[in-house]
Motif scaffolding. Sequence first.
Motif, PDB file in Angstrom:
ATOM      1  N   THR A  33       1.079  -1.299  -0.038  1.00 42.90           N
ATOM      2  CA  THR A  33       0.054  -0.098   0.017  1.00 42.90           C
ATOM      3  C   THR A  33       0.679   1.226  -0.099  1.00 42.90           C
ATOM      4  O   THR A  33       0.722   2.474  -0.899  1.00 42.90           O
ATOM      5  CB  THR A  33      -0.861  -0.007   1.394  1.00 42.90           C
ATOM      6  N   VAL A  34       1.942   1.221   0.734  1.00 47.03           N
ATOM      7  CA  VAL A  34       2.891   2.319   0.646  1.00 47.03           C
ATOM      8  C   VAL A  34       3.591   2.706  -0.822  1.00 47.03           C
ATOM      9  O   VAL A  34       3.628   3.555  -1.193  1.00 47.03           O
ATOM     10  CB  VAL A  34       3.967   2.178   1.819  1.00 47.03           C
ATOM     11  N   LEU A  35       3.949   1.451  -1.095  1.00 50.84           N
ATOM     12  CA  LEU A  35       4.351   1.790  -2.576  1.00 50.84           C
ATOM     13  C   LEU A  35       3.481   2.087  -3.582  1.00 50.84           C
ATOM     14  O   LEU A  35       3.720   2.782  -4.550  1.00 50.84           O
ATOM     15  CB  LEU A  35       5.292   0.425  -2.854  1.00 50.84           C
ATOM     16  N   ALA A  36       2.201   1.684  -3.439  1.00 47.61           N
ATOM     17  CA  ALA A  36       1.193   2.156  -4.310  1.00 47.61           C
ATOM     18  C   ALA A  36       0.891   3.735  -4.399  1.00 47.61           C
ATOM     19  O   ALA A  36       0.906   4.289  -5.383  1.00 47.61           O
ATOM     20  CB  ALA A  36      -0.076   1.365  -4.074  1.00 47.61           C
ATOM     21  N   ASP A  37       1.080   4.080  -3.067  1.00 47.33           N
ATOM     22  CA  ASP A  37       0.925   5.708  -2.837  1.00 47.33           C
ATOM     23  C   ASP A  37       2.464   6.131  -3.422  1.00 47.33           C
ATOM     24  O   ASP A  37       1.832   7.432  -3.804  1.00 47.33           O
ATOM     25  CB  ASP A  37       0.812   5.865  -1.201  1.00 47.33           C
TER      26      ASP A  37
END
Length: 361
Positions: free
Chosen positions: A56-60
């Motif tokens: 989720t962090v990397l998608a953000d």
Amino acid sequence: MTYPLTSLTLEEAQQLQFKLVDAITKYFSGTDILSYGDLGVVKGLNQPSVTKKVETVLADFFNVEATLLVRGAGTNAIRLGLHALLNSGQTVLVHDAPIYPTTKVSIDMLGLQTIKADFNDKKIVQECLKKHQIDAVLIQVTRQKLNDSYDLETLITWIKELAPTINIITDDNYAALKTKGIGAELGATLSCFSTFKLLGPEGIGCIAGKREYIEKLKAENYSGGGQVQGYESLEVLRGMVYAPVSLAISANVGTELCRRLNEGEVKGVKGAYIANAQSRVVIVTLEEPIAKDVIETACQLGALGHPVGAESKYEFCPLIYRVSSTFRQENPQAESTMLRINPNRAGVDTIIRILSQAMNQ
């Protein structure tokens, strides 16, 4: 003449570091980020909860719908990306150049057909899309030939002008966090790269892009043994935080090294230029066909004698090595007359010293 990719400035790299840390703080508490993460297939997620958070962090961070961490580094990320977008027997458009060897294996393994077009020429690309039934496009961001000049965002735009709904997958290995944006940020369906090349753990790749295809791959990756564990996903973040600035410094060193070599600082060097082969490196042409001996001697003097993961966390000494396989296919003489130098974490003076001593010996 070569057309290297435009590297991030040191200031841009710093801002990218700050952006990633900011994204991490949105999803992790201070206690969580100082942990080793969890293990196994958590009920309801079928993966470690920390790995899900990292994705989720990397998608953000990459401004995409979703990301997926996979085993098998960049190679398997590309293989799974192709599998998500294509069925056996379908056709993928590729650049008119030698295909990266492990990608060629993936294409053959999946039973895909290929059609080649010169990605440097808009007219050729669009004529090929009109003439043939193309099911997807594969773009390697870094150079496959010395004279490649295509810009990733421009190329994606050319393709979308004629085929707005076609799926595009980009191989961002050796380019992620070195240039402005990965393919999925610029309009591609999926981007694939190795996090090992970004100071992360061995063998972990990343796929970023459209949620529907990433969810398909997640559903297929049901086995617990196929999951990227929580501690590994945290290692991805820990390395990636430092990667942009480190890579920007290396790019600056390469530029300075190229200048000094072309000013004649090392006897026996005919010329030097910057190229993305595969990483952003200095390609050195020698006056005599002694490249193999120079590489061997330079290794004894402290330079790396072979790559590990192309700027991985283990590669802090400079690399003095042969040019890449795709370049050697195009120019068979390159193996004896050319060197590839990647500064890694070294300074210019260190590289000049090692190269000078190796040439003298």
